[in-house]
Design a protein around this motif. Structure first.
Motif, PDB file in Angstrom:
ATOM      1  N   LEU A 373      10.067   1.298 -16.291  1.00 18.06           N
ATOM      2  CA  LEU A 373      11.070   0.801 -17.234  1.00 18.06           C
ATOM      3  C   LEU A 373      11.056   1.617 -18.516  1.00 18.06           C
ATOM      4  CD1 LEU A 373      13.152  -1.359 -18.077  1.00 18.06           C
ATOM      5  CD2 LEU A 373      11.222  -2.769 -18.874  1.00 18.06           C
ATOM      6  N   LEU A 374       9.856   1.943 -19.023  1.00 17.41           N
ATOM      7  CA  LEU A 374       9.744   2.742 -20.238  1.00 17.41           C
ATOM      8  C   LEU A 374      10.334   4.137 -20.021  1.00 17.41           C
ATOM      9  CD1 LEU A 374       8.694   3.261 -23.113  1.00 17.41           C
ATOM     10  CD2 LEU A 374       6.479   3.865 -22.110  1.00 17.41           C
ATOM     11  N   ILE A 375       9.979   4.757 -18.908  1.00 20.26           N
ATOM     12  CA  ILE A 375      10.491   6.100 -18.611  1.00 20.26           C
ATOM     13  C   ILE A 375      12.016   6.093 -18.543  1.00 20.26           C
ATOM     14  CG2 ILE A 375      10.619   7.878 -16.823  1.00 20.26           C
ATOM     15  CD1 ILE A 375       7.666   7.309 -16.206  1.00 20.26           C
ATOM     16  N   GLN A 376      12.548   5.094 -17.856  1.00 19.06           N
ATOM     17  CA  GLN A 376      14.007   5.012 -17.695  1.00 19.06           C
ATOM     18  C   GLN A 376      14.700   4.869 -19.048  1.00 19.06           C
ATOM     19  OE1 GLN A 376      15.949   1.686 -17.836  1.00 19.06           O
ATOM     20  NE2 GLN A 376      17.713   3.072 -17.876  1.00 19.06           N
ATOM     21  N   GLN A 377      14.152   3.974 -19.919  1.00 16.04           N
ATOM     22  CA  GLN A 377      14.788   3.738 -21.216  1.00 16.04           C
ATOM     23  C   GLN A 377      14.654   4.950 -22.139  1.00 16.04           C
ATOM     24  OE1 GLN A 377      14.197  -0.034 -23.177  1.00 16.04           O
ATOM     25  NE2 GLN A 377      13.667  -1.066 -21.279  1.00 16.04           N
ATOM     26  N   LEU A 378      13.484   5.603 -22.142  1.00 12.52           N
ATOM     27  CA  LEU A 378      13.292   6.772 -22.997  1.00 12.52           C
ATOM     28  C   LEU A 378      14.192   7.929 -22.563  1.00 12.52           C
ATOM     29  CD1 LEU A 378       9.408   6.900 -23.552  1.00 12.52           C
ATOM     30  CD2 LEU A 378      11.156   6.287 -25.211  1.00 12.52           C
ATOM     31  N   GLU A 379      14.227   8.181 -21.269  1.00 11.77           N
ATOM     32  CA  GLU A 379      15.050   9.298 -20.789  1.00 11.77           C
ATOM     33  C   GLU A 379      16.535   9.048 -21.051  1.00 11.77           C
ATOM     34  OE1 GLU A 379      12.059  10.906 -17.239  1.00 11.77           O
ATOM     35  OE2 GLU A 379      13.943   9.896 -16.699  1.00 11.77           O
ATOM     36  N   ASP A 384      21.173  10.637 -24.816  1.00 12.91           N
ATOM     37  CA  ASP A 384      22.121  10.391 -25.908  1.00 12.91           C
ATOM     38  C   ASP A 384      21.773  11.215 -27.151  1.00 12.91           C
ATOM     39  OD1 ASP A 384      23.474   8.596 -24.339  1.00 12.91           O
ATOM     40  OD2 ASP A 384      22.427   6.836 -25.146  1.00 12.91           O
ATOM     41  N   LEU A 385      20.524  11.651 -27.230  1.00 10.58           N
ATOM     42  CA  LEU A 385      20.076  12.434 -28.394  1.00 10.58           C
ATOM     43  C   LEU A 385      20.027  13.929 -28.064  1.00 10.58           C
ATOM     44  CD1 LEU A 385      17.215  10.066 -29.636  1.00 10.58           C
ATOM     45  CD2 LEU A 385      19.427  10.445 -30.739  1.00 10.58           C
ATOM     46  N   SER A 435      10.704  14.271 -33.377  1.00 11.35           N
ATOM     47  CA  SER A 435      11.391  13.263 -34.183  1.00 11.35           C
ATOM     48  C   SER A 435      12.325  12.429 -33.327  1.00 11.35           C
ATOM     49  CB  SER A 435      12.180  13.930 -35.312  1.00 11.35           C
ATOM     50  OG  SER A 435      11.324  14.513 -36.257  1.00 11.35           O
ATOM     51  N   ARG A 436      13.063  13.099 -32.423  1.00  7.58           N
ATOM     52  CA  ARG A 436      13.989  12.362 -31.560  1.00  7.58           C
ATOM     53  C   ARG A 436      13.247  11.503 -30.532  1.00  7.58           C
ATOM     54  NH1 ARG A 436      17.886  17.090 -29.669  1.00  7.58           N
ATOM     55  NH2 ARG A 436      16.331  18.418 -30.678  1.00  7.58           N
ATOM     56  N   ILE A 437      12.139  12.036 -30.027  1.00 10.17           N
ATOM     57  CA  ILE A 437      11.341  11.241 -29.074  1.00 10.17           C
ATOM     58  C   ILE A 437      10.798   9.994 -29.764  1.00 10.17           C
ATOM     59  CG2 ILE A 437       9.263  11.211 -27.637  1.00 10.17           C
ATOM     60  CD1 ILE A 437       9.713  14.270 -27.259  1.00 10.17           C
ATOM     61  N   MET A 438      10.288  10.178 -30.981  1.00  8.03           N
ATOM     62  CA  MET A 438       9.750   9.030 -31.719  1.00  8.03           C
ATOM     63  C   MET A 438      10.847   8.028 -32.026  1.00  8.03           C
ATOM     64  SD  MET A 438       7.244   7.384 -32.921  1.00  8.03           S
ATOM     65  CE  MET A 438       5.733   7.971 -33.685  1.00  8.03           C
ATOM     66  N   LEU A 439      12.037   8.515 -32.365  1.00 10.58           N
ATOM     67  CA  LEU A 439      13.156   7.611 -32.628  1.00 10.58           C
ATOM     68  C   LEU A 439      13.491   6.814 -31.367  1.00 10.58           C
ATOM     69  CD1 LEU A 439      15.410   6.543 -34.451  1.00 10.58           C
ATOM     70  CD2 LEU A 439      16.810   8.490 -33.729  1.00 10.58           C
ATOM     71  N   ALA A 440      13.460   7.480 -30.227  1.00 14.65           N
ATOM     72  CA  ALA A 440      13.715   6.789 -28.959  1.00 14.65           C
ATOM     73  C   ALA A 440      12.653   5.730 -28.704  1.00 14.65           C
ATOM     74  CB  ALA A 440      13.751   7.802 -27.818  1.00 14.65           C
ATOM     75  N   LYS A 473      23.668   6.859 -34.463  1.00 20.70           N
ATOM     76  CA  LYS A 473      24.078   5.775 -33.567  1.00 20.70           C
ATOM     77  C   LYS A 473      22.887   4.962 -33.081  1.00 20.70           C
ATOM     78  CE  LYS A 473      28.363   7.895 -31.894  1.00 20.70           C
ATOM     79  NZ  LYS A 473      29.059   8.506 -30.731  1.00 20.70           N
ATOM     80  N   VAL A 474      21.780   5.654 -32.779  1.00 20.31           N
ATOM     81  CA  VAL A 474      20.567   4.946 -32.339  1.00 20.31           C
ATOM     82  C   VAL A 474      20.048   4.045 -33.456  1.00 20.31           C
ATOM     83  CG1 VAL A 474      18.163   5.213 -31.627  1.00 20.31           C
ATOM     84  CG2 VAL A 474      19.930   6.694 -30.642  1.00 20.31           C
TER      85      VAL A 474
END
Length: 551
Positions: A373-379, A384-385, A435-440, A473-474
């Motif tokens: 679930l985490l992998i799916q949501q992060l990817e 989007d980023l 930065s984008r990974i952390m935002l995700a 947007k995020v």
């Protein structure tokens, strides 16, 4: 959420007060205008160490207050635990005195920085550029997965059990260590104990022995004195007994002549009874006392044994000697019963170990389920980023050792390009990507935690164009679940805020002062246009700014 922040006499700030709302707030300002000063002041409210150099006027105290709306975040138990007054609108205040002393208050109750820090961790997450390094931290990676797995209660139970488990193991080690030390002394202690047991001294015996020896050592002198006393009593005509009898008879005759004589008669009669008892005891004593070298030797040996034992144990009385005996009994018993004590302690440890294994298995199973679930949501978020080729591989393996959060070992790997190998985050991601990974990650976490507020401090550094739109947007999406405050230099992000604040500096009386204000719509257009084209605002920048706000 953070409702307001007031700052007095801090850095370049004389006094300012800013009121925040929920949803998405933006803070902008030129480089050096004082945005970092705001965060520094907020950091003091959140429990960071104070620095005397922060005082603008060194002769006045610095006061910083933050007002937080906390009624929806289940913090009553925290306030009860620390004996604090719970208020839906809670005020945290820090004061730095000219002397350098710092004070902290929660709803006007003095508190410690430790308690303040614990509370602030439940109120605000301040996320800056350097915090992206947390992504590579194993504990932070576990925090992400455990949030999705809803492991908070199981983790709490596990950590309590682990604390007990460590305590019991420490106690076992101490018992084994003490046993080893006691074993080395066992034979000697057993000898000393047996010596005292065989001696079997009783309280009061020392006085009896010393008195008896004193008597036996002076038998002849005592007998002579007893004979002399007896003669004084029994001599005819002039003996004490005959004289006292006559004395009693005379006073008895007087008793019929008044109360005074009657009382004297009673007293002399009582005296005669005591005199007869004393005479009888002295007579018996004379019959009982005999000179006996064997008796003297027996009592002398017994008393000498007592003196020797007292000297050996460095005491002066039998009660002290008996106390030493009790101590030796405990030491000897500790060795003789150590195996049973160790067996019992090991049984306690085994019981706690079973509970830990149960908890760690639950944690492992729920983490396994949460990882896809985490992998799916992060990817999905990273697509989007503008990181559409990014993929994760998260390996979870169960070990034998009890760690601080279970028995799992976690490996968090990432590939940012098609066909490239999976590596750790540290090795593969650039600053902008991190930065984008952390935002995700934060975006995912906000769906599974009840943290009231998150502040992003220029995490958009290193990105521009369409990526900045996606980041905005995020953040805006996150603000549907929590209060989001973003300090940014990108107009694309600034335009997405529900509220916009500008930090600026002015020169007053030859001093530079930092201030902040909330911008109106027209002022926002001017600010965005300036962010787009600089101080010389072009007409196209105005048009672009309006477009950004209308998107």
């Amino acid at each position: 959420m953070l409702a307001s922040l007031s700052i007095k006499n801090y850095a370049l700030i004389d006094y300012l007060e800013v009121n925040f709302q929920d949803k998405f707030s933006i803070i902008t300002g030129e480089t050096g205008a004082g945005k970092s000063i705001l965060l520094g002041a907020l950091g003091l409210v959140l429990g960071k160490r104070a620095d005397l150099s922060s005082l603008k006027d060194k002769n006045e105290k610095c006061i910083i207050e933050g007002e937080f709306l906390i009624d929806k975040f289940n913090l009553q138990s925290f306030f009860d635990l620390h004996d604090l007054d719970f208020e839906p609108r809670t005020i945290i205040r820090r004061e730095i005195l000219p002397s350098g002393k710092s004070r902290a208050f929660i709803n006007d109750t003095p508190t410690t920085l430790s308690i303040l820090t614990n509370l602030s961790d439940k109120l605000i997450d301040v996320h800056s550029q350097h915090q992206t390094l947390q992504l590579a931290d194993n504990d932070f990676q576990f925090l992400i997965i455990d949030a999705l797995a809803d492991n908070s209660k199981t983790l709490l139970s596990y950590k309590k059990g682990l604390k007990i488990y460590k305590k019991l193991n420490k106690e076992l080690d101490e018992i084994i260590k003490r046993q080893a030390e006691a074993q080395n002394q066992y034979d000697y202690n057993s000898f000393l104990l047996n010596e005292l047991v065989e001696a079997d001294f009783k309280e009061g015996e020392q006085e009896f022995l010393e008195e008896t020896l004193e008597k036996l050592s002076h038998v002849e002198e005592i007998k002579l004195l007893l004979i002399e006393v007896q003669q004084l009593v029994d001599l005819e005509e002039v003996g004490l007994n005959d004289a006292l009898v006559k004395y009693v008879n005379i006073i008895n005759k007087l008793s019929k002549y008044g109360k005074t004589y009657e009382n004297l008669s009673d007293r002399i009669t009582s005296l005669k009874i005591d005199f007869d008892d004393i005479t009888k005891e002295l007579h018996n004593s004379n019959d009982e006392i005999e000179y006996s070298p064997l008796e003297i030797e027996k009592y002398n040996d017994r008393l000498q044994l007592l003196y020797d034992l007292q000297k050996k144990h460095q005491v002066f009385t039998i009660p002290e000697l008996l106390e030493k005996k009790q101590i030796l009994e405990v030491k000897v018993s500790a060795v003789e019963n150590a195996d049973e004590i160790i067996k019992q302690k090991k049984a306690e440890i085994l019981e706690v170990e079973k509970q830990l294994n149960t908890s760690s298995t639950i944690l492992h199973t729920s983490r396994k389920k949460a990882i896809p679930l985490l992998i799916q949501q992060l990817e999905s978020l990273l697509k989007d980023l503008e990181m559409s080729n990014t993929s994760f591989k998260i390996n979870l393996s169960k070990k034998q050792e009890f760690f601080s959060n279970g028995k799992d070992e976690l490996e968090f790997l990432i590939s940012t390009n098609k066909g490239s190998s999976y590596e750790t985050l540290k090795k593969i991601a650039s600053g902008g990507e991190m930065s984008r990974i952390m935002l995700a990650v934060k975006s995912v976490l906000c769906n599974y935690s009840s943290l009231p507020t998150i502040i992003f401090d220029e995490i958009d550094t290193g990105v521009s164009g369409e990526v900045s739109n996606r980041i905005a947007k995020v953040m805006a999406s996150m603000s549907n679940h929590m209060q989001v405050i973003a300090i940014t230099h990108l107009p694309q992000i600034a335009a997405k805020g529900n509220y916009h604040f500008k930090v600026f500096k002015t020169d007053n009386n030859k001093q530079t002062v930092t201030n902040i204000k909330q911008l109106s719509k027209e002022e926002r257009i001017q600010e965005l246009a300036e962010m787009l084209s600089g101080k010389d605002i072009a007409e196209t920048a105005i048009v672009h700014a309006k477009q950004l706000l209308d998107q």
